[in-house]
Design an enzyme around this catalytic site. Structure first.
Site, PDB file in Angstrom:
ATOM      1  N   SER A  81     -22.050  -9.136  -6.940  1.00 31.61           N
ATOM      2  CA  SER A  81     -23.027 -10.129  -6.509  1.00 31.61           C
ATOM      3  C   SER A  81     -24.481  -9.725  -6.762  1.00 31.61           C
ATOM      4  O   SER A  81     -24.891  -9.579  -7.900  1.00 31.61           O
ATOM      5  CB  SER A  81     -22.761 -10.400  -5.030  1.00 31.61           C
ATOM      6  OG  SER A  81     -23.350 -11.586  -4.641  1.00 31.61           O
ATOM      7  N   GLU A 396     -27.430 -17.907   5.771  1.00 37.03           N
ATOM      8  CA  GLU A 396     -28.158 -16.671   6.003  1.00 37.03           C
ATOM      9  C   GLU A 396     -29.544 -16.859   5.398  1.00 37.03           C
ATOM     10  O   GLU A 396     -29.712 -17.635   4.438  1.00 37.03           O
ATOM     11  CB  GLU A 396     -27.445 -15.501   5.332  1.00 37.03           C
ATOM     12  CG  GLU A 396     -26.107 -15.207   5.959  1.00 37.03           C
ATOM     13  CD  GLU A 396     -25.450 -13.949   5.371  1.00 37.03           C
ATOM     14  OE1 GLU A 396     -25.274 -12.988   6.109  1.00 37.03           O
ATOM     15  OE2 GLU A 396     -25.130 -13.956   4.171  1.00 37.03           O
ATOM     16  N   ASN A 398     -31.013 -15.073   3.472  1.00 35.13           N
ATOM     17  CA  ASN A 398     -31.006 -14.678   2.058  1.00 35.13           C
ATOM     18  C   ASN A 398     -30.476 -15.782   1.128  1.00 35.13           C
ATOM     19  O   ASN A 398     -30.361 -15.571  -0.079  1.00 35.13           O
ATOM     20  CB  ASN A 398     -30.219 -13.379   1.858  1.00 35.13           C
ATOM     21  CG  ASN A 398     -28.754 -13.496   2.260  1.00 35.13           C
ATOM     22  OD1 ASN A 398     -28.188 -14.577   2.295  1.00 35.13           O
ATOM     23  ND2 ASN A 398     -28.132 -12.360   2.552  1.00 35.13           N
ATOM     24  N   PRO A 525     -26.699  -0.940   9.319  1.00 35.98           N
ATOM     25  CA  PRO A 525     -26.295  -0.368   8.032  1.00 35.98           C
ATOM     26  C   PRO A 525     -25.866  -1.488   7.103  1.00 35.98           C
ATOM     27  O   PRO A 525     -25.202  -2.429   7.542  1.00 35.98           O
ATOM     28  CB  PRO A 525     -25.103   0.515   8.403  1.00 35.98           C
ATOM     29  CG  PRO A 525     -24.518  -0.131   9.614  1.00 35.98           C
ATOM     30  CD  PRO A 525     -25.658  -0.786  10.358  1.00 35.98           C
ATOM     31  N   SER A 526     -26.242  -1.419   5.839  1.00 30.19           N
ATOM     32  CA  SER A 526     -25.788  -2.430   4.882  1.00 30.19           C
ATOM     33  C   SER A 526     -24.286  -2.274   4.660  1.00 30.19           C
ATOM     34  O   SER A 526     -23.758  -1.161   4.684  1.00 30.19           O
ATOM     35  CB  SER A 526     -26.518  -2.246   3.550  1.00 30.19           C
ATOM     36  OG  SER A 526     -25.833  -2.946   2.538  1.00 30.19           O
ATOM     37  N   THR A 528     -23.062  -3.575   1.825  1.00 27.15           N
ATOM     38  CA  THR A 528     -22.904  -3.744   0.374  1.00 27.15           C
ATOM     39  C   THR A 528     -23.704  -2.713  -0.428  1.00 27.15           C
ATOM     40  O   THR A 528     -23.505  -2.598  -1.637  1.00 27.15           O
ATOM     41  CB  THR A 528     -23.382  -5.138  -0.072  1.00 27.15           C
ATOM     42  OG1 THR A 528     -24.769  -5.271   0.244  1.00 27.15           O
ATOM     43  CG2 THR A 528     -22.608  -6.254   0.590  1.00 27.15           C
TER      44      THR A 528
HETATM   45  C1  G16 Z   1     -23.139 -10.222   0.737  1.00 27.23           C
HETATM   46  C2  G16 Z   1     -22.577 -11.042   1.854  1.00 27.23           C
HETATM   47  C3  G16 Z   1     -23.693 -11.682   2.631  1.00 27.23           C
HETATM   48  C4  G16 Z   1     -24.646 -10.602   3.124  1.00 27.23           C
HETATM   49  C5  G16 Z   1     -25.125  -9.730   1.960  1.00 27.23           C
HETATM   50  C6  G16 Z   1     -25.913  -8.518   2.418  1.00 27.23           C
HETATM   51  O1  G16 Z   1     -23.837 -11.059  -0.131  1.00 27.23           O
HETATM   52  O2  G16 Z   1     -21.719 -12.020   1.313  1.00 27.23           O
HETATM   53  O3  G16 Z   1     -23.145 -12.387   3.701  1.00 27.23           O
HETATM   54  O4  G16 Z   1     -25.753 -11.163   3.749  1.00 27.23           O
HETATM   55  O5  G16 Z   1     -24.009  -9.240   1.254  1.00 27.23           O
HETATM   56  O6  G16 Z   1     -25.089  -7.752   3.258  1.00 27.23           O
HETATM   57  P1  G16 Z   1     -25.499  -6.322   3.753  1.00 27.23           P
HETATM   58  O7  G16 Z   1     -26.817  -6.484   4.440  1.00 27.23           O
HETATM   59  O8  G16 Z   1     -24.401  -5.898   4.673  1.00 27.23           O
HETATM   60  O9  G16 Z   1     -25.647  -5.444   2.544  1.00 27.23           O
HETATM   61  P2  G16 Z   1     -23.599 -10.999  -1.703  1.00 27.23           P
HETATM   62  O10 G16 Z   1     -24.368 -12.159  -2.234  1.00 27.23           O
HETATM   63  O11 G16 Z   1     -24.106  -9.663  -2.158  1.00 27.23           O
HETATM   64  O12 G16 Z   1     -22.112 -11.129  -1.841  1.00 27.23           O
END
Ligand code: G16
Length: 562
Positions: A81, A396, A398, A525-526, A528
């Site tokens: 993503s 969200e 974002n 914490p993230s 992703t």
């Molecule tokens: C993913 C999730 C979203 C989330 C984003 C950031 O988005 O589908 O719901 O807001 O990651 O998550 P985090 O803050 O835990 O890193 P995407 O568009 O990267 O799939």
């Protein structure tokens, strides 16, 4: 074809799990040493070159999921993503097109981390037992991938896993994440009285194009929309989509479409760049004009943010962001108005779902109009919360989100549309709601479908971006990434708004926040990326900057002292 006798024995010996076939295939997909995989916010996500074993193993789990769901089609999307190009990942999709049920996530994590085949089989057997999976049920998995160079190898690993467990695989090819979600739902509703759509990529484009043309009625496009495609798969889907929509319906100027340029994906462009930097994609200042409608997709086109310039591009303050919060406000208002005009306001409960990242200004605006709930980050959480409303608008900040219409809301709306009575105001509102039901991808956030939805509302209202922007005032805000040695030290509660660990850090943040007018800050914490995220907002820009930097410093110190 009859199985060789030793394999037949293995099938029987393990109650139907073809362990010999899986072991044989698994030799080509050893787990890399020293890496711990986690099924997090949006599946597994890490460097693309270490993910083959995980793809192989999650293909086995997906096949079991399909069996568990009575042989319905489930999905696997290879994408990271918004992350940088060398990253990749895997998102698993359930039969209704939504994210994999959360109680299966730990099995994905454990399977991805198993050190030996025996450990892997133990995880699978536990899952089979816990969920009473009948292994005789057939399994079907549809999979697709984004434009990352590592994706084709990962797709091969998925195919090997599906073949080893004897599941049918359907290759969706190069698709956006929401297209894969659409396909899953379309396959599973194909022979029901209410099919979601034709289960093909073309079916997806046709459904959106038809619904959009009905929803804009006879209001022709007045000015073009510029789309930053993040140099990702959204560039392809947008281009293919345009074949199904006359230019008179929507004029689109697609930029950042270099899907074959190494390192270009999400680099200096895309929804995440625009949202976090609160700035144009790099180079846009020479390509766009004041007042023009601009939007950015992310790398797999499941998020979108809008923006425009209210002055010259050289002035930083002229950049105006219309993010997921603003899309929620625009859409919730429009649907509320349609529901009232349709005369069904007493029967349809509209609600909004946000996360802690929602700007305080937007929460205040929305709460004065509809019930608003806050969930943890991750569309999987928002999606489920939105299902508790007749019409659940979830976004969200974002830019990741969509609108869900419950089955009963859809039946009510469509049941009241009369083919014989004259097109009065309530009938035209009902028809428009019905058009939106078709236009919106109700399985997951979808940049293309959300873009069309925003375009419909702006067109129907005769609004320029500045009008939309004037709905409410955002509090100045900032999102920082703090790199720490171990982000797992940071755990949260209360929908990510409070830290549980490290000990005492939340109290220090609270003390700081109290010093700033309308101050708010949280740390999580993230799921992703390998970082801790710090969000801060306050009434005064300079104070907000100070608050964000001070909280980030607290995080760095706490990580050092842990
Ligand atoms: C993913 C999730 C979203 C989330 C984003 C950031 O988005 O589908 O719901 O807001 O990651 O998550 P985090 O803050 O835990 O890193 P995407 O568009 O990267 O799939």
């Amino acid at each position: 074809m009859a199985l060789p006798s030793n394999i037949d024995f293995a099938v029987r010996a393990t109650d139907g799990l073809p362990t010999l076939l899986i072991s044989e295939a698994s030799k080509s997909y050893p787990k890399p040493d020293g890496i711990k995989f986690t099924y997090g916010t949006a599946g597994v996500r890490t460097k693309g070159d270490v993910l083959e074993s995980t793809c192989f193993r999650l293909a086995l789990i997906s096949a079991l999921r399909s069996k568990r769901m009575g042989g319905k089609v489930v999905g696997m999307m290879v994408t990271a993503s918004h992350n940088p190009e060398p990253d990749n990942g895997l998102k698993a999709v359930d039969p209704r097109g939504e994210m994999l049920a959360s109680n299966w996530e730990p099995y994905c994590t454990e399977a991805a981390n198993a050190l030996t085949d025996e450990e892997l089989f133990a995880v699978l057997q536990r899952l089979i037992k816990a969920d009473s999976i009948n292994l005789q049920t057939p399994a079907v998995v549809v999979y697709a991938h984004d434009t990352r160079p590592s994706s084709p190898k990962l797709v091969k690993a998925i195919e090997a896993g599906l073949a080893a467990i004897g599941a049918e695989g359907r290759n969706g090819g190069l698709l956006t994440t929401p297209q894969l979600h659409y396909l899953v739902k379309a396959y599973n509703t194909q022979s029901t009285p209410d099919p979601y759509g034709e289960p093909t990529e073309e079916g997806y484009y046709k459904k959106l194009a038809d619904a959009f043309q009905r929803a804009i009625a006879d209001k022709p496009a007045t000015s073009p929309l510029t789309v930053d495609c993040a140099n990702g798969v959204g560039a392809i889907s947008l281009q293919r989509f345009q074949k199904y929509l006359p230019a008179s319906a929507l004029q689109v100027r697609a930029l950042r479409t270099s899907i074959d340029t190494a390192g270009a994906l999400n680099n200096g462009c895309g929804a995440d760049h625009v949202k976090t930097k609160q700035a144009l994609p790099s180079g846009f200042e020479k390509e766009v004009a004041e007042g023009e409608r601009l939007c950015s997709f992310d790398g797999d086109a499941d998020r979108i943010v809008y923006y425009y310039l209210n002055g010259h591009a050289s002035q930083k303050e002229s950049f105006r962001l219309l993010d997921g919060d603003r899309i929620a406000a625009l859409v919730a208002d429009y649907i509320s108005e349609l529901v009232k005009r349709a005369g069904i306001a007493d029967e349809i409960k509209i609600g909004c779902v946000q996360t802690a990242y929602a700007n305080g200004g937007s929460t205040k605006y929305l709460s004065q109009r509809v019930p608003v709930v806050c969930t943890s980050t991750g569309v999987k959480h928002l999606h489920h919360a939105a299902e508790s409303f007749d019409v659940g608008v979830y976004f969200e900040a974002n830019g990741h989100g969509t609108v869900l219409f419950s089955d009963s809301a859809q039946s009510l709306i469509r049941g009241k549309i009369s083919s014989s009575s004259p097109q009065g105001d309530s009938q035209s509102a009902l028809s428009q709601l019905s058009n939106l039901i078709d236009l919106i991808n109700q399985t997951v956030g979808d940049a293309l479908s959300d873009m069309l939805l925003v375009e419909v509302v702006l067109r129907q209202r005769d609004w320029e971006p500045a009008h939309w922007d004037s709905l409410y005032t955002d509090l100045p805000n900032k999102l920082l990434k703090v790199i720490v040695p171990d982000r797992a030290l940071f755990t949260t509660t209360d929908a990510d708004r409070k830290l549980v660990t490290p000990d005492g850090l939340q109290q220090e943040i609270d003390k700081l926040v109290g010093k700033y007018l309308e101050g708010r800050s949280f740390v999580r914490p993230s799921g992703t990326e390998d970082c801790v995220r710090v969000y801060a907002e306050a009434r005064i820009q300079q104070e907000m900057e100070e608050l964000a930097n001070k909280v980030a410093k607290l995080v760095t110190d706490a990580a050092k002292n842990a």
